[in-house]
Design a protein around this motif. Sequence first.
Motif: not given
Length: 288
Positions: A58-75, A92-96
């Motif tokens: 999880v920790l080593c992929n948090l940067r990608f979450v921040a990158y994806i979330a940035r594209s939804y700032r227009g809401y 949830k993805a890591v668990k699966r």
Amino acid sequence: MNDSMGKGMDLALALPTHSIEAYQAAVARIPVLSAEEERELAIRLHRDNDLEAARRLVLCNLRFVAYIARSYRGYGLPEADLIQEGSIGLMKAVKRFDPDMNVRLVSFAVHWIKAEIHEYILRNWRIVKVATTKAQRKLFFNLRKARARLGWMSEDEIQTVAADLGVSEDNVREMESRLNAHDASFDPFTAAGDDEEIGAAPVAYLTDQRLDPASELEQDQWQAQNEEKLHGALQQLDERSFDILSSRWLAERKATLHELADKYGVSAERIRQLENNAMKKLKGTMAT
């Protein structure tokens, strides 16, 4: 664990929360896992339920979450909340995640990250939900992108969007009207002394009928009459039909068609037919 990975993990233990910029800078300094490291951790999680391996994934992929979330700032929603919801999707993805799928975790997790962010946006973008069905949710996000390119939509543009997204033109028009609408207060603020505005709110003239004695009495009598009719209709059924309906609908533990079929020595399809016939007879008796 190599030195850079150890430093990255130590950094993750104290991720800053006071500002988005500091958080993004911190997660960007956590080293990205190689394919071999990621697979090894996934195997440990999948095989041994190793929670430390899950934490590192999880920790080593948090940067990608921040990158994806940035594209939804227009809401117009807090970016910190978008990142938080996306992080839930990552977990949830890591668990699966299956290490034998021969795909990187981030590719697998994109769907889960976006799904959680989408759900958060739809819950919080307006007080009244603009999209509730799966088709409406898909149309909501795609139509916002289309409107960003097209601006106000003409009939030709509505037809084009409907064809591109595989929905009807009426669905496009309805969603566009929802996107253009604004939340309205049920009890709007009125300035003191403004006689024209006083009483304009629905709360000032709508009547609460919930505690009206006459309505409650009428409801009680209607329910008692229906219960009496139902009891009389059940008594008119033959013994087998009565037992089937009671076992299927009135018993605390509902009997299955196969259980009743074994009891009466007939097929499950025959029990279903008897049940349907009994229900039709009940409805006919109660309607008279």
